[in-house]
Design an enzyme around this catalytic site. Structure first.
Site, PDB file in Angstrom:
ATOM      1  N   GLY A  96       0.850  -1.194   0.000  1.00 58.76           N
ATOM      2  CA  GLY A  96       0.000   0.000   0.000  1.00 58.76           C
ATOM      3  C   GLY A  96       0.887   1.247   0.000  1.00 58.76           C
ATOM      4  O   GLY A  96       1.851   1.329   0.771  1.00 58.76           O
ATOM      5  N   ARG A 130      11.052  -1.947  -4.140  1.00 57.81           N
ATOM      6  CA  ARG A 130       9.857  -1.781  -4.987  1.00 57.81           C
ATOM      7  C   ARG A 130      10.109  -0.546  -5.836  1.00 57.81           C
ATOM      8  O   ARG A 130       9.624   0.548  -5.515  1.00 57.81           O
ATOM      9  CB  ARG A 130       8.577  -1.582  -4.135  1.00 57.81           C
ATOM     10  CG  ARG A 130       8.303  -2.623  -3.091  1.00 57.81           C
ATOM     11  CD  ARG A 130       7.351  -3.756  -3.469  1.00 57.81           C
ATOM     12  NE  ARG A 130       6.263  -3.520  -4.349  1.00 57.81           N
ATOM     13  CZ  ARG A 130       4.960  -3.448  -3.994  1.00 57.81           C
ATOM     14  NH1 ARG A 130       4.607  -3.534  -2.730  1.00 57.81           N
ATOM     15  NH2 ARG A 130       4.024  -3.311  -4.895  1.00 57.81           N
ATOM     16  N   ASP A 144      -4.381   4.120  -7.378  1.00 58.02           N
ATOM     17  CA  ASP A 144      -2.923   4.034  -7.375  1.00 58.02           C
ATOM     18  C   ASP A 144      -2.284   5.222  -8.075  1.00 58.02           C
ATOM     19  O   ASP A 144      -1.140   5.565  -7.828  1.00 58.02           O
ATOM     20  CB  ASP A 144      -2.467   2.736  -8.040  1.00 58.02           C
ATOM     21  CG  ASP A 144      -2.919   1.543  -7.226  1.00 58.02           C
ATOM     22  OD1 ASP A 144      -4.051   1.068  -7.452  1.00 58.02           O
ATOM     23  OD2 ASP A 144      -2.163   1.121  -6.341  1.00 58.02           O
ATOM     24  N   ASN A 204      -6.723   2.383 -10.962  1.00 56.93           N
ATOM     25  CA  ASN A 204      -6.934   1.625  -9.715  1.00 56.93           C
ATOM     26  C   ASN A 204      -6.954   0.141 -10.059  1.00 56.93           C
ATOM     27  O   ASN A 204      -6.857  -0.257 -11.222  1.00 56.93           O
ATOM     28  CB  ASN A 204      -8.241   2.066  -9.045  1.00 56.93           C
ATOM     29  CG  ASN A 204      -8.376   1.564  -7.620  1.00 56.93           C
ATOM     30  OD1 ASN A 204      -7.394   1.525  -6.878  1.00 56.93           O
ATOM     31  ND2 ASN A 204      -9.566   1.139  -7.233  1.00 56.93           N
ATOM     32  N   LYS A 205      -7.090  -0.668  -9.057  1.00 52.52           N
ATOM     33  CA  LYS A 205      -7.124  -2.126  -9.208  1.00 52.52           C
ATOM     34  C   LYS A 205      -8.049  -2.544 -10.346  1.00 52.52           C
ATOM     35  O   LYS A 205      -9.136  -2.007 -10.516  1.00 52.52           O
ATOM     36  CB  LYS A 205      -7.623  -2.727  -7.894  1.00 52.52           C
ATOM     37  CG  LYS A 205      -7.625  -4.229  -7.830  1.00 52.52           C
ATOM     38  CD  LYS A 205      -6.237  -4.820  -7.954  1.00 52.52           C
ATOM     39  CE  LYS A 205      -5.287  -4.114  -7.036  1.00 52.52           C
ATOM     40  NZ  LYS A 205      -3.905  -4.481  -7.133  1.00 52.52           N
TER      41      LYS A 205
END
Lengths: 371, 371
Positions: free
Chosen positions: B55, B95, B250, B260-261
């Site tokens: 996150g 990341r 995101d 987004n997802k």
């Protein structure tokens, strides 16, 4: 269609013993391919009730064969037709809402009762009728394929022979019928004609009929395909990666509203938003000639939340069920949704392709017009 | 928010030993609640890389604490700042696409370098900065909650206090931030104020962040919720069972396109089709001030197909991974999609609510106007 290169239907009489009905047990698919022998009415009833087989067309065909088995096994010391009526009741009770089931039982009872001959002649009639029901189901699906393939052919031509990408949801494949399937029939027809296609297979949560059954049958027949999560179709359409959507349906109103597996509506919205043609394929037995407004009137089955919370899969050579959610979180499980006709480009039936509208449908089925 | 009635953040300093950072290991959730101690930079790096935490907000906060640990553990026989720069590189490499990660590392390096004092003073500054980053993240989310709760309050009033049904997708909850979450902040604020709400939690295939994380955190905090397959939202909206959709994001363009997802776009289409308000909640760090056309320009990560073909769950007290598809069927795994601004009712930020448009967004963030 083909499995490991050999042609199969989903139900047939055993080659060296036509008193035995054989089916593909769909429960362990795609992980294991098992053929099951059905020799008694109780076995046929269990196969339907416990979903060794499923799908409107196949449930009807199986009931037809069940009645043939009932005729074969009838005791000689009891009235023949009484035993058949009782067997029909037993079969109908397995999936009380399946329209094709009751229809196949009634058709057998009428055909057998009409035979003016001895029990041997009645058994022969039951066998003939069971085979006819199966053949007709396969024939209707084959014709859906013949009509639907024209849509794929046109897109292929417009793309100069480049791969046509088709998205489908759930399993409206040959495993749901006797052969060909409804939504898949045009895909198999195109593939067999040498038209290059690729199928995006929605996994179809929560029961994963797409990931389990559609992916398996396309793979066995050699049709290029890719499994995707149900969330993905919209993104693919936004990026030109879907040329066509074809789904099946569990019930379509005579006004063109399509009741189908939950999530179909979302794909239809995305298709509309991205100018992707959205077709539904169906034999005419799936039309509901009484319902006008699908969203308001088609009843939507709510199943156990456990089907959402747990999922079955293969682990270390065994089928196991795993918990996906917090144990105490409730889950809701609506099994179907309704796609309004305004989102449906057309319907592919055994008689041809029509608009998803009252005029379009009654144009193909004028005998259904109410005076 | 609360777990078993006790308040937690997702990251904190150990109560009796402030040289130890503690996190909730999110990997075994919702099945096991484990707290993990982080004492070395290598442990912090592994926690980020191997997704013990995830996150945007939480990744940034964890990197901030990682730099504090680097300062604490610096060897006395080597130059202090060189060691911190190296730790920063190590953290950033975990990341590489996470914007907040690099931002937190740089903020720490600047703050520590600016200290005009000995190493003890520099360590104190690193601790203070780590806590400040976490506090600010929590504070931004809290403010998102304060603004967003007004939308829920209005719907509640319009319904005369009847339950407000909110649908959310993926986990934009407090597990993705330090506290409150983005999409969930208005829900927690409403619940804590005594407004009756119920949350439809999309399971969010293929990684099931909804079914695993959002369901768990809502359940722990006592917020009524129901897990649904991603296919269900459209049907619920057609039948008036959703009053409001709130998602996270995101990356959102300054023109209001919401990345987004995967699957968010399908829910936004259904919301539009059924006149259900669709909001996205975000701290302003999530805006991309350079991209105009989200559908064309936001890069969409494609992950391994194995994440679609296999799923993890609890079986007989153990986490196991099961195969869902035919072994040989390929799967595609697009992780995100983009919802065009025209489908978004509004954005909920730490500064207030605005239209999902260039004018709306720059109205709240006038300092971002390009001259």
């Amino acid at each position: 269609m083909n499995i490991d290169g050999k042609h199969y239907r989903t139900i047939w009489l055993k080659e060296d013993d036509p008193t035995v009905v054989q089916i593909i047990d769909q429960r362990p698919l795609p992980h294991k391919f098992l053929i099951e022998d059905l020799k008694t009415v109780a076995q046929v009833a269990a196969a339907i009730r416990d979903m060794h087989i499923r799908g409107a067309g196949l449930v009807g065909a199986t009931a037809g064969f069940g009645m043939y088995i009932a005729a074969l096994n009838a005791r000689k010391d009891m009235p023949f037709m009484d035993q058949l009526v009782a067997a029909g009741e037993q079969l109908k009770a397995t999936r009380p809402t399946a329209v094709n089931l009751a229809w196949a039982v009634e058709r057998q009872l009428k055909a057998i009762a009409a035979v003016d001959g001895d029990i041997t002649a009645k058994i022969a009639k039951a066998k003939e009728t069971a085979l006819a029901i199966a053949d007709e189901d396969a024939d209707f699906c084959r014709r859906i394929g013949e009509h639907g393939v024209k849509i794929i052919e046109e897109i292929s031509k417009a793309k100069n022979g480049a791969v046509v990408n088709i998205l489908t949801h759930c399993n409206a494949g040959w495993l749901a019928f006797v052969d060909y399937g409804s939504a898949t029939a045009p895909m198999y027809a195109a593939h067999d004609k040498g038209i290059k296609i690729h199928v995006w297979v929605d996994e179809t949560r929560p029961r994963n009929q797409g990931a389990r059954l559609t992916a398996w049958e396309l793979g066995q027949h050699g049709v290029p395909h890719t499994v995707i999560a149900d969330n993905v179709g919209g993104h693919l359409m936004q990026h030109g990666l879907v040329d066509l959507v074809i789904t099946g349906t569990d019930r379509t109103t005579y006004t063109g509203d399509v009741g189908n597996k939950i999530g179909t509506y979302l794909k239809a919205l995305a298709a509309k938003d991205n100018h992707v043609p959205f077709y539904t394929a169906l034999p005419s037995s799936t039309f509901d000639w009484d319902i006008r407004d699908g969203v308001k009137e088609i009843p939507i089955e709510q199943r156990e939340g456990e089907e959402v919370k747990y999922i079955q899969g293969m682990h270390a050579g065994e089928m196991v069920s795993v918990l996906l959610t917090p144990e105490n979180s409730p889950a809701a499980n609506y099994a179907f949704d309704v796609t309004p006709a305004r989102l449906v480009t057309g319907l592919i039936t055994e008689r041809g392709i029509c608009e998803a509208s009252e005029d379009g449908i009654l144009g193909l089925y004028p005998e259904k017009k109410k005076s």
